[in-house]
Design a protein around this motif. Sequence first.
Motif, PDB file in Angstrom:
ATOM      1  N   GLU A  48      19.230  15.219 -32.956  1.00  0.00           N
ATOM      2  CA  GLU A  48      17.767  15.084 -32.997  1.00  0.00           C
ATOM      3  C   GLU A  48      17.350  13.625 -33.189  1.00  0.00           C
ATOM      4  OE1 GLU A  48      15.343  17.194 -32.302  1.00  0.00           O
ATOM      5  OE2 GLU A  48      16.850  18.727 -31.874  1.00  0.00           O
ATOM      6  N   GLN A  52      15.055  11.503 -30.597  1.00  0.00           N
ATOM      7  CA  GLN A  52      13.864  10.765 -31.036  1.00  0.00           C
ATOM      8  C   GLN A  52      13.972   9.282 -30.684  1.00  0.00           C
ATOM      9  OE1 GLN A  52      11.114  12.241 -32.171  1.00  0.00           O
ATOM     10  NE2 GLN A  52      10.130  10.245 -32.148  1.00  0.00           N
ATOM     11  N   LYS A  55      12.986   8.605 -27.144  1.00  0.00           N
ATOM     12  CA  LYS A  55      11.519   8.600 -26.970  1.00  0.00           C
ATOM     13  C   LYS A  55      10.885   7.326 -27.522  1.00  0.00           C
ATOM     14  CE  LYS A  55      11.095  13.611 -27.246  1.00  0.00           C
ATOM     15  NZ  LYS A  55      10.752  14.723 -28.126  1.00  0.00           N
ATOM     16  N   GLU A  56      11.318   6.926 -28.712  1.00  0.00           N
ATOM     17  CA  GLU A  56      10.706   5.777 -29.390  1.00  0.00           C
ATOM     18  C   GLU A  56      11.128   4.435 -28.802  1.00  0.00           C
ATOM     19  OE1 GLU A  56      10.909   5.527 -33.684  1.00  0.00           O
ATOM     20  OE2 GLU A  56      10.697   7.711 -33.815  1.00  0.00           O
TER      21      GLU A  56
END
Length: 174
Positions: A48, A52, A55-56
């Motif tokens: 996870e 993330q 995406k960031e």
Amino acid sequence: MVIETERLLLREFTHEDFPALFEIVSDPETMRHYPQPFDENRTKDWIEWNLQNYKEHGFGLWAVVLKETGEFTGDCGLTIQIIDGESLPEIGYHIHKNYWRKGFGSEAASAVRDWAFMNTEYDCLYSYMKYANIGSYSTAIAIGMRKVKEYPDEKNGISYAYAIKREEWEKLKW
């Protein structure tokens, strides 16, 4: 996102990678330089965290698979880590012990180094590890990094930081 090398593909993690990743990060021998091997929840959190990061930041640790067979052999990628109190771009890697000493770690890490310098504005990339992690700092040296710091670390006791600057990389590559 896929990085291709002579023998490897680096791709984004999926939840389906859990069993293969768990086999690596739950192994006491592989994780002997960590405070403890990962349990199932920590492994799920690891996936996870990387999803993330994609995406960031547009990067994270990527799954490392053998090009020829598609077999999952570990992870390698770029993350932002706290190294001696600073947030720095770090090349990290975990390779299944069945693939140690075959050059897969340095092949993957070299590809990540090249990707990072070609696709980010970072002028310096780092790898950090527990002082006793010979395999990890050998990989850092193999990709052109040099030891730049030794510092006390709550997690590791003593950590080493290795780095390569963009201008050093340019001399290696061109």
